[in-house]
Each structure stands twice: as C-alpha cells, then as structure tokens.
Design an enzyme around this catalytic site. Structure first.
Site, mmCIF file in Angstrom:
data_model
loop_
_atom_site.group_PDB
_atom_site.id
_atom_site.type_symbol
_atom_site.label_atom_id
_atom_site.label_comp_id
_atom_site.label_asym_id
_atom_site.label_seq_id
_atom_site.Cartn_x
_atom_site.Cartn_y
_atom_site.Cartn_z
ATOM 1 N N SER A 57 0.804 -1.293 0.023
ATOM 2 C CA SER A 57 -0.036 -0.032 -0.123
ATOM 3 C C SER A 57 1.046 1.152 -0.002
ATOM 4 O O SER A 57 0.414 2.213 0.507
ATOM 5 C CB SER A 57 -1.006 0.096 1.297
ATOM 6 O OG SER A 57 0.148 -0.117 2.324
ATOM 7 N N TRP A 72 2.600 3.175 -5.270
ATOM 8 C CA TRP A 72 2.248 2.602 -6.473
ATOM 9 C C TRP A 72 1.054 1.476 -6.053
ATOM 10 O O TRP A 72 -0.029 1.561 -6.841
ATOM 11 C CB TRP A 72 3.030 1.730 -7.135
ATOM 12 C CG TRP A 72 2.861 1.119 -8.613
ATOM 13 C CD1 TRP A 72 3.388 -0.200 -8.857
ATOM 14 C CD2 TRP A 72 2.054 1.612 -9.656
ATOM 15 N NE1 TRP A 72 2.824 -0.550 -9.996
ATOM 16 C CE2 TRP A 72 2.120 0.280 -10.428
ATOM 17 C CE3 TRP A 72 1.386 2.416 -9.885
ATOM 18 C CZ2 TRP A 72 1.266 0.505 -11.698
ATOM 19 C CZ3 TRP A 72 0.727 2.637 -11.263
ATOM 20 C CH2 TRP A 72 0.540 1.700 -12.034
ATOM 21 N N GLY A 73 1.277 0.993 -4.802
ATOM 22 C CA GLY A 73 0.232 -0.026 -4.194
ATOM 23 C C GLY A 73 -1.114 0.840 -4.140
ATOM 24 O O GLY A 73 -2.178 0.302 -4.334
ATOM 25 N N PHE A 125 1.082 -2.232 5.646
ATOM 26 C CA PHE A 125 2.318 -2.300 6.804
ATOM 27 C C PHE A 125 2.123 -1.032 7.891
ATOM 28 O O PHE A 125 2.254 0.009 7.560
ATOM 29 C CB PHE A 125 3.496 -1.967 6.112
ATOM 30 C CG PHE A 125 4.767 -2.367 6.846
ATOM 31 C CD1 PHE A 125 5.074 -3.500 7.465
ATOM 32 C CD2 PHE A 125 5.545 -1.255 7.352
ATOM 33 C CE1 PHE A 125 6.522 -3.836 8.292
ATOM 34 C CE2 PHE A 125 6.593 -1.383 8.136
ATOM 35 C CZ PHE A 125 7.118 -2.469 8.767
ATOM 36 N N LYS A 142 15.462 -1.743 -15.467
ATOM 37 C CA LYS A 142 15.266 -0.046 -15.790
ATOM 38 C C LYS A 142 15.546 0.913 -14.611
ATOM 39 O O LYS A 142 16.394 2.087 -14.851
ATOM 40 C CB LYS A 142 14.010 0.263 -16.418
ATOM 41 C CG LYS A 142 12.817 0.140 -15.649
ATOM 42 C CD LYS A 142 12.577 1.531 -14.832
ATOM 43 C CE LYS A 142 11.458 1.481 -14.069
ATOM 44 N NZ LYS A 142 11.377 2.340 -12.676
ATOM 45 N N ASN A 188 14.440 7.348 -8.416
ATOM 46 C CA ASN A 188 15.657 6.797 -8.631
ATOM 47 C C ASN A 188 16.543 7.945 -9.174
ATOM 48 O O ASN A 188 17.380 8.181 -8.677
ATOM 49 C CB ASN A 188 15.733 5.631 -9.573
ATOM 50 C CG ASN A 188 15.450 4.155 -8.627
ATOM 51 O OD1 ASN A 188 15.872 3.996 -7.812
ATOM 52 N ND2 ASN A 188 14.165 3.726 -9.109
ATOM 53 N N LYS A 236 10.453 3.823 -1.041
ATOM 54 C CA LYS A 236 11.857 3.085 -1.358
ATOM 55 C C LYS A 236 12.410 3.303 -2.679
ATOM 56 O O LYS A 236 11.839 3.005 -3.554
ATOM 57 C CB LYS A 236 11.509 1.759 -0.807
ATOM 58 C CG LYS A 236 11.362 1.522 0.728
ATOM 59 C CD LYS A 236 12.301 1.996 1.777
ATOM 60 C CE LYS A 236 11.782 1.821 3.129
ATOM 61 N NZ LYS A 236 12.770 2.310 4.044
ATOM 62 N N GLN A 292 14.435 1.414 -5.571
ATOM 63 C CA GLN A 292 14.755 0.310 -5.969
ATOM 64 C C GLN A 292 15.965 -0.044 -6.981
ATOM 65 O O GLN A 292 16.654 -1.099 -6.887
ATOM 66 C CB GLN A 292 13.409 -0.346 -6.964
ATOM 67 C CG GLN A 292 12.034 -0.359 -6.062
ATOM 68 C CD GLN A 292 11.966 -1.098 -5.058
ATOM 69 O OE1 GLN A 292 11.595 -2.361 -5.136
ATOM 70 N NE2 GLN A 292 12.440 -0.894 -3.724
#
Ligand SMILES: NC(=O)c1ccc[n+]([C@@H]2O[C@H](COP(=O)([O-])OP(=O)(O)OC[C@H]3O[C@@H](n4cnc5c(N)ncnc54)[C@H](O)[C@@H]3O)[C@@H](O)[C@H]2O)c1
Ligand SMILES: O=P(O)(O)OC[C@H](O)CO
Length: 370
Positions: A31, A34-35, A62, A226, A291, A317, A319
């Site tokens: 969640s 993107w969730g 979470f 990517k 990123n 977060k 990636q």
C-alpha cells in the site's frame, strides 16, 4: 402456484450462489505509492464489474502511526493514503488490513506491490494461507538474491513459496500520474492466456491501457533493470551533462538490458523491449522517477543514498541501488562484470567504490563501441 414460485426461487438462489462462488476476490499486498494508485484502479474496476469480482478489495497495509492515528484507520475512515499517495481519494470498497494473513483470506487474485526487498519475508508469512486455485500478479520491480550467487525473479519467489501461478505488470507508470488518471500504458507478462485476460480485465481502464505479452520473464526483467539505468541517468544529470549524454545512458542501458536477457533468459524476444515495459518505462524513469531524482542529489550533495532516501522520499523506497547490487552479485560470481560496464559502474558508485565523475569514463569504452 405457491409451490412453483418457491422452486423458482430455489433455482435463483442456487444460481446466485454459483455466480457468487465464481466471483473473484482480490487482495492487494502492499500500500505504498504505487500500491495505493493501483488500489484506486482495482477498487473502481471491481465495482464496475461486480458480476465477475467481489466488490470488497482487501489491501494489506504495513501498519504505522501518523499524527497519533493508525494508517489503516486513516485509509478506512478518510479513504486516503495520506503518507504514500496524498491528495488522491481511494474507493470506499478498498479496505485496509494490518494483518497480511487476514487480508489474504479467501482471495482468488493476489496483487503484489511492495518494495522488492520486503517481498520474500511477506511471502513467507502468507505460506499455507493461500487458496491453491489463486493466481498472483507482481507489480514489483527488482530481484531476489539466491544464496550461492544467483538471482531470482520476484514471480519465481511467489511460485516457489506460495505454489500459485504468477504474472507481472510492468510499464511506464509513475504512480502519481496514474492516480491522476493521465493516459498511459502497461504490459502484463503472462504465459497463460486465460489468466492474462482475467488480469487485464482487473487492471485496464480508459486511461490505463494494457497489452498482454507471453514473454513473461523479459517483461519482468525490463521492469527491474530499468531502475539501475535510472540511477545512471540521475548521475549524468547531477554531473551537469545534457540531454545527449542522458540519451546515451538510456541507449547503453537498453543494450545492457537486451544483452542481460539474451544471456540469462534465453528465448527472450526483442519485440518485448518495444512494449511499455521496455523503452517506454526507461524513458519515463530516466526523466521523472525517484531513482533519477535521488541519484542526481547523490552527486550534487555527496550524501549517501540511504540518507537521501530518508530525507527526500518520506518513507518511499528506492529500487535502483539494491537492484544494482543484486545484479552485480550475480555478474561478479559469474565473472561477467566487464560485459555490463554501465550496470557495474552504477553499483560501484552507489557503494562508494567509484567516484561519480568516473561514470561517463566507464561508458566511453563500452563494448557497444568496439
Ligand atoms: N511508485 C511508483 O511510481 C511505481 C510505479 C511502478 C512500479 N513501482 C514498483 O512497485 C513496487 C512498490 O512500490 P511503491 O511505490 O508502492 O512503494 P513505496 O516506494 O511507496 O514504499 C513504501 C511502502 O513500503 C512499505 N514498507 C516499509 N517498510 C516495510 C517492511 N519492513 N515490510 C513491508 N513493507 C514495508 C511501506 O509501508 C509502504 O507501503 C516497487 O517495486 C516499485 O519499483 C512503483
Ligand atoms: O520512481 P521510480 O524511479 O521508482 O520509478 C517509478 C516507476 O517504476 C516508473 O514506471
């Protein structure tokens, strides 16, 4: 008359029961940014297709406290994920649940959408609590590290740990733009045409258009790799290079993605790189992604990636840096770092083993130019 009427209603009840049992129940595992955006799409779609889907969508959250309130409570009462997707209302049929096992109860379709580093642990918690007839789809970009030097696709982790089939959905999909309903595309990688069609029905909207590809490994690998290239694009921006340099980073990154699939996922089709999961996601991520943004700040401030992630992303977060590590872990064990100089340099810069200003030097002698 009375007797016939009651018989008819028995048939109707049976029919309704049958249709109810065929209705698919959806669980969203995750969640974040993107969730939450995808929960908006799924929540609206299941209501519009209530003949095919249960209208309640359970979303595992979470749990955390925000200004003295539980995030699940905020989502269920105010219908907004104020931390990870502020300003966007979620459909009221999306129900936030803090216990992952409870969220998974009776689910027929699992949508996995959390930062990849947490996935194995969450999957383990679900072990034994998933219907054997369920299907999964991963929206997660990254790999799982295998002891002894290899890496696994996230869909492989799902198949191995939960023993259910798992597709993936990847594409040029910056969450906030999707949540604002700006037109974009995505690719579902799924070998099974029936599952592919069911999943497309669940995700597609007028503004979120989906193409199904049977080249499922390539679709997923594109999404993971990517993010490494996006970090490189951010380095180039931080170093003050212009658009030509960034275009070169994108092109060399794409060539390494193609080579990576050829070497490690034989049978991969070049046409897949032309789908949203390929070139389109590379472009969007190298211009508008997290990123890229953090990597630019890394060069400009000299702070570590971890510090910048905490300072700049409010709990979201990155990636790219962990994926660069995972890929390097495998390339190193196979003594193949030289064949992927862009991936290798990005990993080494993130780890402080190479100075950011050496990034472009590493690209000048790329095997693509030999
Ligand atoms: N955000 C985007 O624009 C976007 C678009 C397409 C794909 N993706 C991919 O989707 C996946 C999920 O990204 P996101 O943007 O939804 O997440 P995010 O970056 O917003 O991450 C935050 C989420 O991680 C959760 N979290 C924190 N610690 C945790 C722990 N220990 N265990 C489990 N969960 C924990 C938080 O509760 C929160 O839900 C990633 O692989 C990402 O690459 C993201
Ligand atoms: O913000 P990023 O860099 O994690 O990229 C987001 C999405 O993956 C773009 O499709």
């Amino acid at each position: 008359m009375h007797c016939c009427a009651s018989k008819a209603s028995t048939f109707e009840a049976d029919d309704t029961r049958l249709r109810m049992s065929e209705k698919k129940r959806v669980c969203i595992v995750g969640s974040g940014n993107w969730g939450s955006a995808i929960a908006k799409i799924i929540g609206n779609n299941v209501v519009a297709m209530s003949d095919q889907f249960h209208t309640e969508v359970r979303m595992w959250v979470f749990e955390e406290m925000i200004n003295g309130r539980k995030l699940t409570e905020i989502i269920n009462q105010d219908h907004e994920n104020v931390k990870y997707l502020p300003g966007i209302k979620l459909p009221t049929n999306v129900v936030a649940i803090p216990d992952v096992k409870e969220s998974a109860k009776d689910a027929d379709i699992f949508v996995f959408v959390l930062p990849h580093q947490f996935m194995r642990n969450v999957c383990k918690q679900l072990q034994g609590g998933v219907k054997p007839t369920a299907v999964g789809i991963s929206l997660i970009k990254g790999f799982d590290v295998k002891e002894g030097g290899g890496i696994l696709l996230i869909t492989t982790v799902v198949r191995e740990v939960l023993n259910i089939p798992c597709a993936s959905l990847m594409g040029a999909n910056i969450a906030n733009e999707v949540a604002s309903e700006n037109y974009c595309e995505a690719t579902i990688g799924c070998k099974d045409p029936k599952n592919g069609q069911l999943l497309k029905t669940l995700f597609q909207t007028k503004y979120f258009r989906i193409v199904i590809s049977e080249d499922e490994d390539t679709v997923e690998v594109c999404g993971a790799l990517k993010n490494i290239v996006a970090v490189g694009a951010g380095f180039a921006d931080g170093l003050g290079f212009g658009d030509n340099t960034k275009a070169a980073v994108i092109r060399l990154g794409l060539m390494e993605m193609v080579n990576f699939c050829e070497v490690f996922y034989p049978g991969s089709q070049q046409a897949t790189f032309l789908e949203s999961c390929g070139i389109a996601d590379l472009v969007t991520t190298c211009y508008g992604g997290r990123n890229r943004k953090v990597a630019e700040a890394f060069v400009k401030t000299g702070k570590s990636i971890e510090v910048l992630e905490n300072e700049m992303l409010n709990g979201q977060k990155l990636q790219g840096p962990p994926t660069a590590y995972e890929v390097n872990y495998m390339l190193k064990s196979k003594m193949m770092e030289d064949r992927f100089p862009l991936f290798t340099a990005i990993h080494k810069i993130c780890k402080g083993e190479l100075k950011p200003d050496q990034f472009i030097e590493c690209l000048k002698n790329h095997p693509e130019h030999m």
